[in-house]
Design a protein around this motif. Structure first.
Motif, PDB file in Angstrom:
ATOM      1  N   TYR A 193      31.741  46.126  36.947  1.00  0.00           N
ATOM      2  CA  TYR A 193      30.586  46.087  37.847  1.00  0.00           C
ATOM      3  C   TYR A 193      29.839  44.816  37.486  1.00  0.00           C
ATOM      4  N   SER A 239      31.252  42.040  36.855  1.00  0.00           N
ATOM      5  CA  SER A 239      32.058  41.081  37.710  1.00  0.00           C
ATOM      6  C   SER A 239      31.659  41.014  39.169  1.00  0.00           C
ATOM      7  N   GLU A 240      31.471  42.368  39.660  1.00  0.00           N
ATOM      8  CA  GLU A 240      31.021  42.579  40.999  1.00  0.00           C
ATOM      9  C   GLU A 240      29.635  42.001  41.342  1.00  0.00           C
ATOM     10  N   GLN A 281      29.788  38.407  41.740  1.00  0.00           N
ATOM     11  CA  GLN A 281      30.785  37.797  42.622  1.00  0.00           C
ATOM     12  C   GLN A 281      32.091  37.592  42.207  1.00  0.00           C
ATOM     13  N   TYR A 282      32.700  38.047  41.056  1.00  0.00           N
ATOM     14  CA  TYR A 282      33.713  37.766  40.832  1.00  0.00           C
ATOM     15  C   TYR A 282      34.364  38.919  40.983  1.00  0.00           C
ATOM     16  N   SER A 283      35.114  39.016  42.199  1.00  0.00           N
ATOM     17  CA  SER A 283      35.772  40.047  42.981  1.00  0.00           C
ATOM     18  C   SER A 283      37.170  40.161  42.356  1.00  0.00           C
ATOM     19  N   ALA A 305      36.580  41.951  38.831  1.00  0.00           N
ATOM     20  CA  ALA A 305      36.198  43.333  39.089  1.00  0.00           C
ATOM     21  C   ALA A 305      37.369  44.102  39.323  1.00  0.00           C
ATOM     22  N   LYS A 306      38.435  43.625  40.236  1.00  0.00           N
ATOM     23  CA  LYS A 306      39.538  44.559  40.477  1.00  0.00           C
ATOM     24  C   LYS A 306      40.412  44.517  39.255  1.00  0.00           C
ATOM     25  N   ASP A 352      39.131  33.250  39.262  1.00  0.00           N
ATOM     26  CA  ASP A 352      38.761  34.866  39.727  1.00  0.00           C
ATOM     27  C   ASP A 352      39.757  35.130  40.866  1.00  0.00           C
ATOM     28  N   ARG A 353      40.360  34.109  41.569  1.00  0.00           N
ATOM     29  CA  ARG A 353      41.191  34.806  42.752  1.00  0.00           C
ATOM     30  C   ARG A 353      42.476  35.012  41.979  1.00  0.00           C
ATOM     31  N   SER A 386      43.446  38.926  44.724  1.00  0.00           N
ATOM     32  CA  SER A 386      42.280  39.422  45.597  1.00  0.00           C
ATOM     33  C   SER A 386      41.777  38.414  46.586  1.00  0.00           C
TER      34      SER A 386
END
Ligand SMILES: [Fe+2]
Ligand SMILES: [Fe+2]
Length: 168
Positions: A28, A30-31, A34-36, A39-40, A153-154, A167
């Motif tokens: 959370y 990370s969420e 904005q590091y999705s 987060a995942k 992050d991606r 992601s």
């Protein structure tokens, strides 16, 4: 089963649950930042740590022990940045390894062979867990600008899990 072995395994199951709660807080964090991808990734760790706790609890149940599940401390949820998150993940994994080794030593002393064999799985699992968390620290350290961090992050799933899943 000997009391000390039961207590050591219950303690380790609680450690695994603490790791799950810790990764939940990191997911959370990370969420919100904005590091999705992170987060995942951390949500997957939550599921894995729950599985780890479950393996130990099921083992106890299979040996006719109703496990005592300890209270789980509230996890850390403040971090100055992603590097602190990565370092915290690494520290958590190192602490978990120490807990597993301590449980194993108890099983050795008690000559509890089934517990020793069960813990072998955890001993090798921790080698992988320390490897990815160490790599995470290095990768975040190397990402010195915002662009590099968002690219990490991606691709974090692929980098750390070797999975093709990314992601979006
Ligand atoms: Fe674990
Ligand atoms: Fe872990």
């Amino acid at each position: 089963m000997e009391k000390e072995v039961i207590a050591a395994l219950e303690k380790q199951a609680t450690h695994e649950l603490f790791a799950a709660q810790s990764y939940l807080a990191m997911a959370y964090w990370s969420e919100v930042r904005q590091y999705s991808g992170f987060a995942k990734f951390f949500h997957l760790q939550v599921a894995e740590e729950h599985e780890h706790a479950g393996k130990i609890l099921k083992f106890l149940a299979d040996r006719d022990v109703v496990p005592t599940i300890g209270p789980v401390e509230s996890p850390r949820n403040t971090f100055a940045g992603l590097l602190e998150v990565a370092r915290w993940a690494y520290d958590l994994e190192r602490a978990n390894t120490a807990g597993i080794h301590a449980a194993y030593e108890t099983a050795l002393r008690a000559k509890d062979y089934p517990s020793q064999v069960m813990l072998h799985w955890f001993i090798s699992e921790q080698v992988e867990e320390e490897a990815w968390s160490d790599k995470l620290v290095v990768k975040v350290q190397e990402a010195t600008c915002a662009g590099a961090l968002s690219s990490l992050d991606r691709h974090v799933m692929k980098e750390l899990r070797g999975s093709e899943e990314e992601s979006d």
